[in-house]
Structure formats: structure tokens, C-alpha cells
Design a protein around this motif. Structure first.
Motif, PDB file in Angstrom:
ATOM      1  N   GLN A   1     -20.596   5.744  12.166  1.00 58.84           N
ATOM      2  CA  GLN A   1     -21.210   4.944  13.405  1.00 58.84           C
ATOM      3  C   GLN A   1     -20.145   5.205  14.656  1.00 58.84           C
ATOM      4  OE1 GLN A   1     -21.622   1.317  11.419  1.00 58.84           O
ATOM      5  NE2 GLN A   1     -19.832   0.428  12.627  1.00 58.84           N
ATOM      6  N   GLN A   2     -20.605   4.702  15.884  1.00 61.14           N
ATOM      7  CA  GLN A   2     -19.868   5.052  17.130  1.00 61.14           C
ATOM      8  C   GLN A   2     -18.570   4.089  17.129  1.00 61.14           C
ATOM      9  OE1 GLN A   2     -23.851   5.141  19.329  1.00 61.14           O
ATOM     10  NE2 GLN A   2     -22.314   6.495  20.397  1.00 61.14           N
ATOM     11  N   ASP A   3     -18.569   2.890  16.705  1.00 60.77           N
ATOM     12  CA  ASP A   3     -17.415   2.141  16.956  1.00 60.77           C
ATOM     13  C   ASP A   3     -16.604   2.166  15.639  1.00 60.77           C
ATOM     14  OD1 ASP A   3     -20.063   0.358  18.434  1.00 60.77           O
ATOM     15  OD2 ASP A   3     -18.121   0.992  19.594  1.00 60.77           O
ATOM     16  N   VAL A   4     -15.449   2.746  15.840  1.00 56.24           N
ATOM     17  CA  VAL A   4     -14.614   2.820  14.747  1.00 56.24           C
ATOM     18  C   VAL A   4     -13.168   2.333  14.975  1.00 56.24           C
ATOM     19  CG1 VAL A   4     -16.052   4.629  13.641  1.00 56.24           C
ATOM     20  CG2 VAL A   4     -14.268   5.187  15.405  1.00 56.24           C
ATOM     21  N   PHE A   5     -12.424   2.366  13.785  1.00 53.64           N
ATOM     22  CA  PHE A   5     -11.159   2.067  13.925  1.00 53.64           C
ATOM     23  C   PHE A   5     -10.416   3.338  13.151  1.00 53.64           C
ATOM     24  CE2 PHE A   5     -10.658  -1.882  15.297  1.00 53.64           C
ATOM     25  CZ  PHE A   5     -11.303  -3.079  14.482  1.00 53.64           C
ATOM     26  N   VAL A   6      -9.577   3.890  14.059  1.00 52.45           N
ATOM     27  CA  VAL A   6      -8.951   5.376  13.704  1.00 52.45           C
ATOM     28  C   VAL A   6      -7.385   4.940  13.509  1.00 52.45           C
ATOM     29  CG1 VAL A   6      -8.184   7.503  14.230  1.00 52.45           C
ATOM     30  CG2 VAL A   6     -10.566   6.592  14.868  1.00 52.45           C
ATOM     31  N   PRO A   7      -6.965   5.242  12.164  1.00 48.60           N
ATOM     32  CA  PRO A   7      -5.486   4.877  11.815  1.00 48.60           C
ATOM     33  C   PRO A   7      -4.422   5.722  12.633  1.00 48.60           C
ATOM     34  CG  PRO A   7      -6.717   4.876   9.768  1.00 48.60           C
ATOM     35  CD  PRO A   7      -7.665   5.607  11.101  1.00 48.60           C
ATOM     36  N   TRP A   8      -3.394   5.211  13.064  1.00 50.66           N
ATOM     37  CA  TRP A   8      -1.950   5.923  13.249  1.00 50.66           C
ATOM     38  C   TRP A   8      -0.942   5.549  12.430  1.00 50.66           C
ATOM     39  CZ3 TRP A   8      -1.313   9.478  17.035  1.00 50.66           C
ATOM     40  CH2 TRP A   8       0.088  10.004  17.166  1.00 50.66           C
ATOM     41  N   HIS A   9      -0.492   6.531  11.641  1.00 51.62           N
ATOM     42  CA  HIS A   9       0.287   6.364  10.754  1.00 51.62           C
ATOM     43  C   HIS A   9       1.835   6.802  11.483  1.00 51.62           C
ATOM     44  CE1 HIS A   9      -2.771   6.335   7.942  1.00 51.62           C
ATOM     45  NE2 HIS A   9      -3.343   7.407   8.108  1.00 51.62           N
TER      46      HIS A   9
END
Length: 273
Positions: free
Chosen positions: A165-173
Motif C-alpha cells: 500500500q502507499q503509506d509505509v514505514f521504511v527501516p533505516w539500519h
């Protein structure tokens, strides 16, 4: 493997809280590491700047570490940057760039004071359509009549990422070498929490994805360096045609071009009134 976390519908009930926790706080924590991965201007953005009239006054809104503030040497344009992240502003200042702290929804500039404005990978961090529209309206406000605006946002249609879907969390490691000596560097600080009202911002579904950082795009490749923790950044990924539709709602702007570049949807617009 990178994990893209999709927000439940209820997660957007508090867009300002989402942005505060999953955009502003995150970038202040990861700024030194993030800056190390942003060093090479994308060719079409650099070309836009290089082709502006000589001595143009240009604003880079959401300038980050100032990656684009060194462009435009051939045509002697003057670039000024602003960013909501204090840590990134300080990094840009150390590089001798002309920058200030500024909120895209309330920019610290007079009406119509810039010949051109660029917004690269910024608008997708606003957590509601109303706030994204307000951000574009503010970009138009500081642009002079006849001036040009360039906007880049993450595309939903990407070759190496599949979004549910369009609203997402993208991790930064966050790599250990860039971790601050504070509790906020721990992974737990940005895990879903059962608290109110912030629990509304943290509901998610999981989807496994590959890490697509690539040094050829000005981003560092994945390494074996120990991680200090993961921070989840909020994104609204744009479908094809969505960015032109958004920009078209601003009556002062006329779209000159729309294209796809580096897994981003892009628009060039001109202020007509």
C-alpha cells in the motif's frame, strides 16, 4: 533483507504525530549516517539546475546535507537550502553551504523571492494529502511568477521494491559507528508501542523487501558493519499520475513536464500567476 512496514489505515489519524516520530526524530538520529550515503547529485536534477538562467536565485527545500547546493557552478546560480532537520542543517553548514532551519509548511521566505525551487524526496514524508498539498502550495508561494519548480517523490512502481500500500514505514539500519550515546539509538525506541495516542502511528503489517541502496545513485551499498538499531521512516509512495494531480490543484502552477527517474515520480512546473 529490508522490511517495508505498511501502515494500517488508523495510523494516519494523527499525521503530525507520524511525521514527528517517524520523520523528524528519525532524521535527527540518523543524520551523520544518512549524510554519508548522500553525496552524488542525480544527473537530471543537476541538469535542471545547470540549465537555469545565469545568476538565478534557487531554493533547495529539504536540502538535507546540501548534496545539490554545490551544483550550478557553470551558470553561476546562487543556491540557498533549508531543512527541518537541525542535524542535517549543521552538516550542510560545515560544508560551507548557505542553509537555514525551515519547515516546508511555513517557509522563512518572502513571497515570490526565488527564480527556481527544488524539492527532492521531501513531499512523500507528509502523512496526509492535505499536508502534502499545503507543502506544494508553500513551494509555489516562494517561487516568482515565471519561475520553475522541480519535485521528486518516491514511486510506488519500483523494480526492486514491492509495496502493499502507499503509506509505509521504511527501516533505516543505523551503523554502530554513527550511533549517538543516547537511549534513542536503541531499536526499541522505534518499535510499535501500545501507548495512546502514539499507538495509532505504530500499527503495521510486515512485507519483506530487499535493501536497494546503490552507490551509483549516490547511496552507499549495504555493508557488514554492525548495526546500532533500526529507525522506521514514514513514506507515502506515489502512484503514477498522483504527483501531477497533486500539483495541478495549485492554481498558480502549470505543469511543464512529468517523468520517472531513479524510482521517483517527478514534475517540473512553472508559476503562472
Amino acid at each position: 533483507m529490508r522490511k517495508i512496514l505498511s501502515l494500517m489505515a488508523s495510523g494516519l489519524r494523527f499525521p503530525e504525530a507520524v511525521e514527528d516520530k517517524h520523520v523528524h526524530q528519525v532524521y535527527n538520529e540518523i543524520a551523520p549516517h544518512f549524510s554519508e550515503t548522500r553525496y552524488k547529485p542525480w544527473p537530471r536534477v543537476a541538469s535542471f539546475l545547470d540549465n537555469l538562467p545565469p545568476h538565478s536565485l534557487v531554493a533547495d527545500i529539504g536540502c538535507g546535507n546540501g548534496k545539490y547546493l554545490g551544483c550550478g557552478i557553470s551558470n553561476s546560480i546562487y543556491l540557498h537550502g533549508s531543512d527541518r532537520c537541525q542535524e542535517l542543517v549543521e552538516i550542510a553548514r560545515k560544508k560551507k553551504h548557505d542553509v537555514c532551519l525551515g519547515d516546508n509548511l511555513c517557509l522563512p521566505y518572502h513571497d515570490g523571492c526565488f527564480d527556481a525551487v527544488i524539492s527532492i524526496a521531501v513531499i512523500h514524508h507528509f502523512a496526509s494529502e492535505v499536508r502534502r498539498l499545503m507543502a506544494v502550495q508553500e513551494l509555489a508561494r516562494v517561487l516568482r511568477v515565471g519561475g520553475q519548480l522541480l519535485i521528486y517523490v518516491w514511486a510506488m512502481e519500483q523494480k526492486k521494491k514491492k509495496f502493499d500500500q502507499q503509506d509505509v514505514f521504511v527501516p533505516w539500519h543505523l551503523q554502530q559507528q554513527f550511533a549517538k550515546c543516547s537511549k534513542s539509538t536503541q531499536t526499541e525506541s522505534f518499535k510499535p508501542a501500545n501507548e495512546s495516542p502514539m499507538d495509532q502511528t505504530d500499527s503495521f503489517l510486515g512485507t519483506e523487501q530487499k535493501d536497494c541502496r546503490d552507490s551509483s545513485n549516490g547511496h552507499s551499498k549495504k555493508s557488514d558493519t554492525p548495526f546500532a538499531g533500526s529507525f522506521h521512516r514514514y513514506y507515502h509512495v506515489f502512484k503514477e499520475g498522483e504527483l501531477p494531480d497533486l500539483v495541478s490543484q495549485i492554481s498558480q502552477l502549470v505543469i511543464l513536464d512529468s517523468y520517472y527517474d531513479h524510482e521517483n515520480w517527478c514534475v517540473v512546473a512553472e508559476r503562472k500567476s
